[in-house]
Design an enzyme around this catalytic site. Sequence first.
Site, mmCIF file in Angstrom:
data_model
loop_
_atom_site.group_PDB
_atom_site.id
_atom_site.type_symbol
_atom_site.label_atom_id
_atom_site.label_comp_id
_atom_site.label_asym_id
_atom_site.label_seq_id
_atom_site.Cartn_x
_atom_site.Cartn_y
_atom_site.Cartn_z
ATOM 1 N N TYR A 113 -1.568 -36.628 -3.674
ATOM 2 C CA TYR A 113 -2.989 -36.878 -3.970
ATOM 3 C C TYR A 113 -3.491 -35.889 -5.040
ATOM 4 O O TYR A 113 -4.077 -36.303 -6.046
ATOM 5 C CB TYR A 113 -3.802 -36.720 -2.675
ATOM 6 N N LYS A 117 -4.711 -36.702 -8.948
ATOM 7 C CA LYS A 117 -6.070 -36.402 -9.429
ATOM 8 C C LYS A 117 -6.014 -35.383 -10.575
ATOM 9 O O LYS A 117 -6.854 -35.428 -11.480
ATOM 10 C CB LYS A 117 -6.937 -35.885 -8.284
HETATM 11 N N1 LIG Z 1 -14.521 -37.801 0.885
HETATM 12 C C1 LIG Z 1 -14.269 -36.645 0.290
HETATM 13 O O1 LIG Z 1 -14.463 -35.550 0.871
HETATM 14 C C2 LIG Z 1 -13.754 -36.619 -1.105
HETATM 15 C C3 LIG Z 1 -13.517 -35.357 -1.692
HETATM 16 C C4 LIG Z 1 -13.080 -35.313 -3.001
HETATM 17 C C5 LIG Z 1 -12.892 -36.483 -3.716
HETATM 18 N N2 LIG Z 1 -13.116 -37.693 -3.113
HETATM 19 C C6 LIG Z 1 -12.926 -38.895 -3.950
HETATM 20 O O2 LIG Z 1 -14.052 -39.746 -3.795
HETATM 21 C C7 LIG Z 1 -13.662 -41.119 -3.955
HETATM 22 C C8 LIG Z 1 -14.099 -41.916 -2.730
HETATM 23 O O3 LIG Z 1 -13.455 -41.341 -1.591
HETATM 24 P P1 LIG Z 1 -13.823 -41.751 -0.086
HETATM 25 O O4 LIG Z 1 -13.915 -40.517 0.721
HETATM 26 O O5 LIG Z 1 -14.976 -42.710 -0.095
HETATM 27 O O6 LIG Z 1 -12.480 -42.487 0.300
HETATM 28 P P2 LIG Z 1 -12.225 -43.745 1.205
HETATM 29 O O7 LIG Z 1 -13.221 -43.802 2.315
HETATM 30 O O8 LIG Z 1 -10.762 -43.713 1.534
HETATM 31 O O9 LIG Z 1 -12.539 -44.950 0.208
HETATM 32 C C9 LIG Z 1 -11.664 -45.218 -0.851
HETATM 33 C C10 LIG Z 1 -12.124 -46.475 -1.567
HETATM 34 O O10 LIG Z 1 -11.111 -46.796 -2.544
HETATM 35 C C11 LIG Z 1 -10.759 -48.150 -2.365
HETATM 36 N N3 LIG Z 1 -9.335 -48.349 -2.668
HETATM 37 C C12 LIG Z 1 -8.287 -47.614 -2.255
HETATM 38 N N4 LIG Z 1 -7.127 -48.138 -2.717
HETATM 39 C C13 LIG Z 1 -7.465 -49.239 -3.453
HETATM 40 C C14 LIG Z 1 -6.737 -50.204 -4.184
HETATM 41 N N5 LIG Z 1 -5.396 -50.146 -4.268
HETATM 42 N N6 LIG Z 1 -7.416 -51.192 -4.817
HETATM 43 C C15 LIG Z 1 -8.769 -51.257 -4.725
HETATM 44 N N7 LIG Z 1 -9.521 -50.363 -4.049
HETATM 45 C C16 LIG Z 1 -8.877 -49.371 -3.412
HETATM 46 C C17 LIG Z 1 -11.026 -48.461 -0.916
HETATM 47 O O11 LIG Z 1 -11.218 -49.834 -0.784
HETATM 48 P P3 LIG Z 1 -11.021 -50.546 0.674
HETATM 49 O O12 LIG Z 1 -12.089 -50.013 1.557
HETATM 50 O O13 LIG Z 1 -11.158 -51.996 0.337
HETATM 51 O O14 LIG Z 1 -9.658 -50.150 1.124
HETATM 52 C C18 LIG Z 1 -12.299 -47.659 -0.658
HETATM 53 O O15 LIG Z 1 -13.436 -48.398 -1.065
HETATM 54 C C19 LIG Z 1 -12.140 -41.100 -4.148
HETATM 55 O O16 LIG Z 1 -11.859 -41.113 -5.535
HETATM 56 C C20 LIG Z 1 -11.728 -39.752 -3.555
HETATM 57 O O17 LIG Z 1 -10.527 -39.256 -4.103
HETATM 58 C C21 LIG Z 1 -13.546 -37.787 -1.843
#
Ligand SMILES: NC(=O)c1ccc[n+]([C@@H]2O[C@H](COP(=O)([O-])OP(=O)(O)OC[C@H]3O[C@@H](n4cnc5c(N)ncnc54)[C@H](OP(=O)(O)O)[C@@H]3O)[C@@H](O)[C@H]2O)c1
Length: 217
Positions: A113, A117
């Site tokens: 991961y 990134k």
């Molecule tokens: N949460 C945190 O603390 C955190 C911290 C740093 C960075 N981030 C970044 O923030 C962003 C959102 O994270 P999150 O926490 O909301 O993660 P999440 O709950 O796992 O959501 C990820 C999203 O990406 C979509 N996705 C994953 N694989 C895909 C694919 N192959 N094709 C199309 N869509 C896909 C998922 O769609 P489905 O629901 O349809 O599977 C979901 O909408 C990401 O870029 C993550 O790296 C998050």
Amino acid sequence: MDLKAHYANSKQRAVEEVKEITGGGLDHLINNAAVVSHISEFKTFKDFDDDFETLEKDLLESLEINILAVIKTVQAFIPLIRQGKQKKVLSISTGMADLELINATEVDFAAPYAISKGALNVTVAKYNALYKKEGILFLAVSPGYVATERNQVEPAKEDADKVAVLVQKFVGYAPHFERPLAPAESVSAVLSVLEKSSIANGDGGAFISHLGNKQWL
Ligand SMILES: NC(=O)c1ccc[n+]([C@@H]2O[C@H](COP(=O)([O-])OP(=O)(O)OC[C@H]3O[C@@H](n4cnc5c(N)ncnc54)[C@H](OP(=O)(O)O)[C@@H]3O)[C@@H](O)[C@H]2O)c1
């Protein structure tokens, strides 16, 4: 069904639909989708010492979703961005890909991961090198540590200790850290960074946090 053809078509359909709604231009493109692999989320390189194939597959899948899909999306939407007024492309990154944070906290798990990134940050800088002269701003922004659905799910018993270690490391790194942000807090902070950032301010190709700087928590 051929999944690759299906997604290629759905991307083209998305472009056509946006064109219809906006009349041809697009001000902002935000690349948010990403995967944190369940295979390596709480594993280190050492855990794969006897199973390189699993690590390879996991890393390639992380690269496929976290960078190649972003490049495909940029390729599809760049003609609309060119026609937009704001011309801003933001890709959601993570502080977990910041070298200073990795070295300070010694968080050794979730390498695929973090690697994907980190490569995304370079991709954003390369797009800036290419498109800055056209007035298109490219940014990589970490949203902070956010209580999204993924982080709300109760971790498996064997992973709970690792989550506690991670939070301890975060507290050691950023003593003010108390809790993850609510999704709405993170979204409004990221949108504020997007609004304030500009090529004129020297922000093109930057990798910054939801606070607009290198403070990740
Ligand atoms: N949460 C945190 O603390 C955190 C911290 C740093 C960075 N981030 C970044 O923030 C962003 C959102 O994270 P999150 O926490 O909301 O993660 P999440 O709950 O796992 O959501 C990820 C999203 O990406 C979509 N996705 C994953 N694989 C895909 C694919 N192959 N094709 C199309 N869509 C896909 C998922 O769609 P489905 O629901 O349809 O599977 C979901 O909408 C990401 O870029 C993550 O790296 C998050």
